[in-house]
Design an enzyme around this catalytic site. Sequence first.
Site, PDB file in Angstrom:
ATOM      1  N   ARG A  14       0.808  -1.179  -0.005  1.00 46.12           N
ATOM      2  CA  ARG A  14       0.054  -0.013  -0.018  1.00 46.12           C
ATOM      3  C   ARG A  14       0.845   1.236  -0.123  1.00 46.12           C
ATOM      4  O   ARG A  14       1.927   1.441   0.782  1.00 46.12           O
ATOM      5  CB  ARG A  14      -0.865   0.010   1.110  1.00 46.12           C
ATOM      6  N   GLU A  47      -3.960   7.610  -5.037  1.00 50.19           N
ATOM      7  CA  GLU A  47      -4.429   7.038  -6.148  1.00 50.19           C
ATOM      8  C   GLU A  47      -5.660   7.594  -6.753  1.00 50.19           C
ATOM      9  O   GLU A  47      -6.380   7.624  -5.984  1.00 50.19           O
ATOM     10  CB  GLU A  47      -4.505   5.584  -6.084  1.00 50.19           C
ATOM     11  N   HIS A  76      -1.565   0.591  -9.843  1.00 50.35           N
ATOM     12  CA  HIS A  76      -2.353  -0.559  -9.113  1.00 50.35           C
ATOM     13  C   HIS A  76      -2.815  -1.828  -9.655  1.00 50.35           C
ATOM     14  O   HIS A  76      -3.875  -1.814  -9.686  1.00 50.35           O
ATOM     15  CB  HIS A  76      -3.300   0.186  -8.079  1.00 50.35           C
TER      16      HIS A  76
HETATM   17  N1  LIG Z   1      -0.664  -3.996  -5.319  1.00 53.04           N
HETATM   18  C1  LIG Z   1      -1.917  -4.670  -5.458  1.00 53.04           C
HETATM   19  O1  LIG Z   1      -2.676  -4.692  -6.357  1.00 53.04           O
HETATM   20  C2  LIG Z   1      -2.257  -5.451  -4.218  1.00 53.04           C
HETATM   21  C3  LIG Z   1      -2.796  -6.763  -4.319  1.00 53.04           C
HETATM   22  C4  LIG Z   1      -3.130  -7.719  -3.199  1.00 53.04           C
HETATM   23  C5  LIG Z   1      -2.749  -7.357  -1.927  1.00 53.04           C
HETATM   24  N2  LIG Z   1      -1.888  -6.002  -1.721  1.00 53.04           N
HETATM   25  C6  LIG Z   1      -1.525  -5.661  -0.567  1.00 53.04           C
HETATM   26  O2  LIG Z   1      -0.560  -6.625   0.012  1.00 53.04           O
HETATM   27  C7  LIG Z   1      -1.009  -6.799   1.360  1.00 53.04           C
HETATM   28  C8  LIG Z   1      -0.443  -8.400   1.785  1.00 53.04           C
HETATM   29  O3  LIG Z   1      -1.278  -9.491   0.955  1.00 53.04           O
HETATM   30  P1  LIG Z   1      -1.115 -10.742   1.445  1.00 53.04           P
HETATM   31  O4  LIG Z   1      -2.132 -11.663   0.953  1.00 53.04           O
HETATM   32  O5  LIG Z   1       0.343 -11.134   1.229  1.00 53.04           O
HETATM   33  O6  LIG Z   1      -1.276 -10.462   3.031  1.00 53.04           O
HETATM   34  P2  LIG Z   1      -0.819 -11.353   4.391  1.00 53.04           P
HETATM   35  O7  LIG Z   1      -1.775 -11.017   5.536  1.00 53.04           O
HETATM   36  O8  LIG Z   1      -0.734 -12.854   4.066  1.00 53.04           O
HETATM   37  O9  LIG Z   1       0.690 -10.958   4.685  1.00 53.04           O
HETATM   38  C9  LIG Z   1       0.883  -9.748   5.215  1.00 53.04           C
HETATM   39  C10 LIG Z   1       2.273  -9.831   5.792  1.00 53.04           C
HETATM   40  O10 LIG Z   1       2.831  -8.637   6.424  1.00 53.04           O
HETATM   41  C11 LIG Z   1       3.293  -8.746   7.899  1.00 53.04           C
HETATM   42  N3  LIG Z   1       3.085  -7.600   8.627  1.00 53.04           N
HETATM   43  C12 LIG Z   1       2.001  -6.976   8.877  1.00 53.04           C
HETATM   44  N4  LIG Z   1       2.192  -5.824   9.500  1.00 53.04           N
HETATM   45  C13 LIG Z   1       3.951  -5.922   9.938  1.00 53.04           C
HETATM   46  C14 LIG Z   1       4.828  -4.963  10.124  1.00 53.04           C
HETATM   47  N5  LIG Z   1       4.454  -4.098  11.089  1.00 53.04           N
HETATM   48  N6  LIG Z   1       6.265  -5.219   9.893  1.00 53.04           N
HETATM   49  C15 LIG Z   1       6.417  -6.309   9.380  1.00 53.04           C
HETATM   50  N7  LIG Z   1       5.720  -7.203   8.736  1.00 53.04           N
HETATM   51  C16 LIG Z   1       4.302  -6.878   9.006  1.00 53.04           C
HETATM   52  C17 LIG Z   1       2.548  -9.835   8.554  1.00 53.04           C
HETATM   53  O11 LIG Z   1       2.992 -10.747   9.325  1.00 53.04           O
HETATM   54  C18 LIG Z   1       2.197 -10.819   7.308  1.00 53.04           C
HETATM   55  O12 LIG Z   1       3.575 -11.832   7.171  1.00 53.04           O
HETATM   56  C19 LIG Z   1      -2.319  -6.651   1.362  1.00 53.04           C
HETATM   57  O13 LIG Z   1      -2.476  -6.380   2.698  1.00 53.04           O
HETATM   58  C20 LIG Z   1      -2.474  -5.541   0.580  1.00 53.04           C
HETATM   59  O14 LIG Z   1      -2.441  -4.321   1.148  1.00 53.04           O
HETATM   60  C21 LIG Z   1      -1.637  -5.095  -2.936  1.00 53.04           C
END
Ligand SMILES: NC(=O)c1ccc[n+]([C@@H]2O[C@H](COP(=O)([O-])OP(=O)(O)OC[C@H]3O[C@@H](n4cnc5c(N)ncnc54)[C@H](O)[C@@H]3O)[C@@H](O)[C@H]2O)c1
EC number: 1.1.1.79
Length: 324
Positions: A237, A266, A285
């Site tokens: 994000r 965005e 995005h």
């Molecule tokens: N660009 C895009 O189109 C797109 C698409 C999908 C997801 N995303 C983003 O990617 C993120 C991750 O998706 P996911 O399915 O892998 O989620 P997930 O919940 O499986 O993984 C998130 C990871 O981040 C870690 N984390 C959270 N807070 C943290 C911190 N303060 N310090 C270190 N690590 C931390 C968690 O421990 C976890 O391992 C989503 O929340 C979303 O915001 C973006």
Amino acid sequence: MKPSVILYKALPDNLYQKLEEHFAVIQVANLKPETVEQHAEAFANAQGLLGSSETVDTALLEKMPKLRATSTISVGYDNFDVDALNARKIALMHTPTVLTETVADTMMALVLSSARRIVEVAERVKAGEWTKGIGPDWFGIDVHHKTLGIVGMGRIGLALAQRAHFGFGMPVLYNARRHHPEAEERFNARYCDLDTLLQEADFVCLVLPLTDETHHLIGAEQFAKMKNSAVFINAGRGPVVDEQALIEALKTGQIHAAGLDVFEQEPLDKDSPLLSLPNVVALPHIGSATHETRYNMAACAVDNLIDALNGKVDKNCVNPQAIG
Ligand SMILES: NC(=O)c1ccc[n+]([C@@H]2O[C@H](COP(=O)([O-])OP(=O)(O)OC[C@H]3O[C@@H](n4cnc5c(N)ncnc54)[C@H](O)[C@@H]3O)[C@@H](O)[C@H]2O)c1
């Protein structure tokens, strides 16, 4: 009588029909206050809400006193006031897993295009600049066997590690809130604190959710710790990164390049300095934006809403504990 739901995103015909088999569907263009005002009765009666990207806050929730479930066509849910949903025992459903591999592909595309300057040199070819044998001003830097650092080793981080390890022979470092034995066993990934990762990684790849804790996690201090040759990737994000600090780091050569799918605002302002820097690949995005994955996400979100309004929150529910 079928429960009423508000749909604020276009769905493929067959999924719209499926939704209609279960619910009385009212489709609206967005969740802006004027739209809510225009459809006040529909919002007042709605038990379910399905769509993506729009903000769902207390002001909106107050207009929906009967709401029991929301279903977002995304895995990220930072646009929802989860505390407000919890207080009203409203289920929040999301679409993890179905988009994981596609977003990891996008991240690998950012790694490759930033390092090899794919967009920049392709534009030069189109502009007719390829008139003789190329020299160093067309060269990029290697990806294979360099060290890839992943901040946020969740579902997508794991899929990125798989690509880096098996596909590109890259040592993988990671930082997350907990150790990830699967990443360590399958991809030989090494857990390290954030500072160590920033100092050692050739590619610093962010795929974090936006939370109070991650907001501006990466700023001037963190860019200063990275190698001057580092390539910075963000597909989590935008607000996880202090964008002004990123622009400075890119301008001053503190880091080598950036590949970005997400931004603080965005759509990105057309006057953003990021767009005039040659060492930036900026995407709109598109992490999950393939025909197949967007369909699968919409199908998952429809099933999630049907499940949630039938009291089934054992899968894909962000706040099952709050529902009770
Ligand atoms: N660009 C895009 O189109 C797109 C698409 C999908 C997801 N995303 C983003 O990617 C993120 C991750 O998706 P996911 O399915 O892998 O989620 P997930 O919940 O499986 O993984 C998130 C990871 O981040 C870690 N984390 C959270 N807070 C943290 C911190 N303060 N310090 C270190 N690590 C931390 C968690 O421990 C976890 O391992 C989503 O929340 C979303 O915001 C973006």
